[in-house]
Write an enzyme that holds these catalytic residues in place. Structure first.
Site, mmCIF file in Angstrom:
data_model
loop_
_atom_site.group_PDB
_atom_site.id
_atom_site.type_symbol
_atom_site.label_atom_id
_atom_site.label_comp_id
_atom_site.label_asym_id
_atom_site.label_seq_id
_atom_site.Cartn_x
_atom_site.Cartn_y
_atom_site.Cartn_z
ATOM 1 N N GLY A 278 0.809 -1.215 0.000
ATOM 2 C CA GLY A 278 0.000 0.000 0.000
ATOM 3 C C GLY A 278 0.844 1.267 0.000
ATOM 4 N N THR A 279 1.926 1.258 0.733
ATOM 5 C CA THR A 279 2.777 2.448 0.813
ATOM 6 C C THR A 279 3.362 2.777 -0.556
ATOM 7 O OG1 THR A 279 3.273 2.167 3.149
ATOM 8 C CG2 THR A 279 4.874 3.392 1.858
ATOM 9 N N THR B 8 10.318 -8.259 -10.978
ATOM 10 C CA THR B 8 9.690 -9.568 -11.120
ATOM 11 C C THR B 8 8.488 -9.661 -10.193
ATOM 12 O OG1 THR B 8 11.777 -10.567 -11.728
ATOM 13 C CG2 THR B 8 10.086 -12.062 -10.882
ATOM 14 N N SER C 210 -3.520 -2.321 0.073
ATOM 15 C CA SER C 210 -2.373 -3.004 0.658
ATOM 16 C C SER C 210 -2.280 -4.392 0.048
ATOM 17 C CB SER C 210 -2.501 -3.079 2.179
ATOM 18 O OG SER C 210 -3.660 -3.753 2.522
ATOM 19 N N GLN D 108 -7.656 0.586 4.151
ATOM 20 C CA GLN D 108 -8.465 0.121 5.280
ATOM 21 C C GLN D 108 -9.896 -0.218 4.873
ATOM 22 O OE1 GLN D 108 -7.580 -0.508 8.457
ATOM 23 N NE2 GLN D 108 -5.449 0.045 8.073
ATOM 24 N N CYS E 261 3.608 7.606 22.961
ATOM 25 C CA CYS E 261 4.561 6.597 23.393
ATOM 26 C C CYS E 261 4.513 5.348 22.538
ATOM 27 C CB CYS E 261 4.326 6.239 24.846
ATOM 28 S SG CYS E 261 4.976 7.508 25.917
#
Lengths: 383, 149
Positions: free
Chosen positions: A71-72, A228, A199, A179, A316
């Site tokens: 997907g990226t 390929t 994705s 998504q 975090c």
């Protein structure tokens, strides 16, 4: 202890049926599809069939489906490819503040290359207003890129309306549907979508739309995306797509009911918490709750100790020390953005699993609030 | 990501709570950055008899609060002053680099409680500086901490 995986938006296990169909392409059918001998031609045929299947589910033609590494890459290729190919026409791109980083960071990169990007605000439920899209359009606009559904809060965007606006203004429209796929029915022609990223590696590019190549090399994917082919991946993606849309309505109904039970249970049992995102225009598997006076990473660690895998928009957990850009764009203050938790269900999710989370969450939140100086202050102030 | 010791102090934090009529109380951090630490000290004849804490923050923030209170109990004020963020982190068998600012928070919280004690009793503690309003100002210089916002 039962293990509950409620992080299906991050990744999912591969289904047995999908794995089985992939396996021969690692061993017996290993030929490079670009070669001429029989072994290779079997694989070429497998890719062609997969392309046909995938095109069918998107309402596209087979020659509009291009395989990528994920997907990226599809997002990068779509945006950079359009930016470069239509440079002569203009340098303005419209997107939203709550896109995935694959889109946002690509746009930021393009800004450094001299492009101009408008990042649209969203409302407090994470919705892009189509009117804002219309207002942002200028003579120099070459691309509108708005995600189909948000990965963190599950809000489903008014894609058909935005597609209509793009069409009326003759501007290329890209949507990141990573998504959304498998959770909504997509028809690229009907919805006026010119490019769509998935994705597991697929980019739909409408016939006639130019894109500068992103990966240079061999002549694969009709000369537009070299390398390929990942035959097992491609075959697996097609099978996964078939399974996702098999008994679709029934599955969506079931999972939506479980989602709403979890949302309702959490917000009624835990004081000072609320749903992030839209109530109804929402992915059927997404629950995102803002819990006041607690911090997200601690919450995840305690959930994990109870066998529950979830995620959070807390700084975090992002590695960046800033809370989620999506939650901040909804207008949440930093301290509330730190206390968010996301549960993403799957079609295998059971009522027992939802009940278990509903049993554990209030205890965990109470435990954390008992040691929270913010909660102590709040109680003293409200005595 | 966390050492066993960090997880132990996170799961079973020592000294959580408040001290009624504490000799000194210090609060550092801010909610915007996602961590706040409040430390209570009971000091008699220059010795820290008891320490308690409340923390809003990540696993590392809770564990460092727990460890810092453990380390200061029974120490003289001067000894407590010399407990640095590094010694707290070491006592926990290390912290991920991105979490080192949490250990700084623990050190500053103890200092802030000592400052409060000194002020209440009108005494001066050698080597103790007035705590910063926001511990994260400090972080910026080291380039490890929150926040951009």
């Amino acid at each position: 202890m039962e293990k509950i995986y409620f992080d299906n938006a991050a990744t999912t296990p591969v289904k047995k049926e999908v794995l089985e169909i992939m396996l021969p392409y690692f061993t017996e059918n290993f030929g490079n599809p670009s070669s001429v001998y029989h072994l290779a031609q079997v694989n070429k045929k497998a890719i062609d069939e997969a392309r046909e299947t995938l095109a069918k589910y998107l309402g596209a033609n087979t020659n509009e489906i291009f395989f990528t590494s994920g997907g990226t890459e599809a997002d990068n290729w779509a945006i950079k490819g359009i930016a470069e190919a239509y440079k002569a026409k203009g340098n303005h791109i419209i997107t939203s503040k709550i896109e995935h980083h694959a889109v946002l960071h690509t746009c930021e990169y393009l800004e450094k290359q001299g492009y101009e990007v408008t990042y649209l605000d969203v409302d407090e439920e994470g919705m892009v207003n189509p009117e804002d899209v219309k207002k942002a359009i200028k003579d120099s606009t070459i691309l509108i890129s708005i995600m189909y559904a948000n990965n963190e809060i599950g809000t489903i965007m008014p894609i058909s309306e935005i597609g209509q606006i793009a069409k009326e203004h003759q501007i290329i429209f890209h949507t990141d549907a990573v998504q959304a796929i498998g959770q909504v029915k997509i028809d690229v022609k009907e919805q006026n979508i010119d490019l769509l990223s998935l994705s597991a590696g697929l980019l739909y590019i409408k016939r006639g739309i130019k894109t500068a190549p992103f990966i240079h090399g061999g002549a694969q994917e009709r000369g537009r995306r070299a390398g390929t082919e990942n035959v097992p991946g491609i075959v697996g993606l097609a099978k996964a797509m078939e399974l996702a849309y098999d008994h679709f309505e029934e599955k969506i109904k079931n999972i939506t009911a479980l989602r709403d039970e979890l949302i309702q249970g959490l917000i009624t049992q835990i004081p000072y918490c609320k749903l992030n995102g839209h109530k109804t225009q929402r992915l059927s598997n997404n629950v995102n709750i803002g819990v006041e006076f607690v911090e997200g990473e601690s919450l995840l660690l305690l959930l994990d100790m109870n066998g529950i895998a979830a995620s959070s928009g807390s700084a975090c957990t992002s590695g960046s020390l800033d809370p989620s850009h999506v939650l901040l764009a909804l207008g949440l203050p930093h301290e509330k953005a730190h206390g968010s938790v996301r549960f993403t269900l799957a079609e295998s999710t059971t009522k027992e699993q939802v009940d278990y989370v509903l049993e554990k969450m209030p205890q965990i939140v109470q435990r954390m609030r008992d040691m929270s100086p913010l909660y102590e202050e709040f109680l003293k102030a409200n005595k | 990501m966390y050492s066993e010791k960090v997880m132990d102090h996170f799961m079973n934090p020592r000294n959580v709570g408040e001290i009624e009529e504490a000799s000194g109380v210090g609060t550092v951090g801010n909610a915007k950055c996602g961590d706040i630490m409040k430390v209570y000290l009971k000091i008699e004849e220059d010795i820290i008899q008891d320490a308690k804490f409340k923390t809003f923050g990540c696993g590392a923030a809770v564990a460092t609060s727990s460890m810092a209170t453990e380390l200061v109990i029974g120490k003289t004020i001067q000894e407590a002053l010399h407990i640095t963020n590094k010694s707290v982190a070491e006592a926990l068998d290390g912290l991920p680099p991105v979490k080192m600012h949490c250990s700084l928070l623990a050190e500053e919280a103890v200092h802030a409680a000592l400052w409060d004690y000194a002020k209440k009793n009108n005494i001066e503690i050698e080597g103790l500086e007035e705590p910063k309003a926001d511990v994260h100002d400090h972080d910026h210089q080291e380039g490890t901490g929150c926040c951009n916002g």
